[in-house]
Scaffold this motif. Structure first.
Motif: not given
Length: 64
Positions: A1-4, A6-15, A21-27
């Motif tokens: 699964m890729s990050c919605p 930046c399209d990098r691979e997801t990390v379980a901790k932040y899935r 950073r990407c989680a904060d951008v989404d928020l």
């Protein structure tokens, strides 16, 4: 699964994101309304206007 964000691979901790950073951008997008779905229903516009008026009254109490 890729990050919605930046399209990098997801990390379980932040899935479903790859980083905090990407989680904060989404928020931030949610908070600013960037994900809002436009509506052409007049009732929706009236409801939004009423909510803005209600919030404005709460923030700016009447001056006597």
């Amino acid at each position: 699964m890729s990050c919605p964000i930046c399209d990098r691979e997801t990390v379980a901790k932040y899935r479903p994101f790859c980083s905090a950073r990407c989680a904060d951008v989404d928020l931030g997008k949610w908070v600013t309304g960037a994900y809002a779905i436009p509506s052409s229903d007049p009732a929706d516009a009236e409801e939004a206007a009423d909510e803005i008026e209600r919030r404005s009254a709460l923030e700016d109490p009447p001056k006597h």
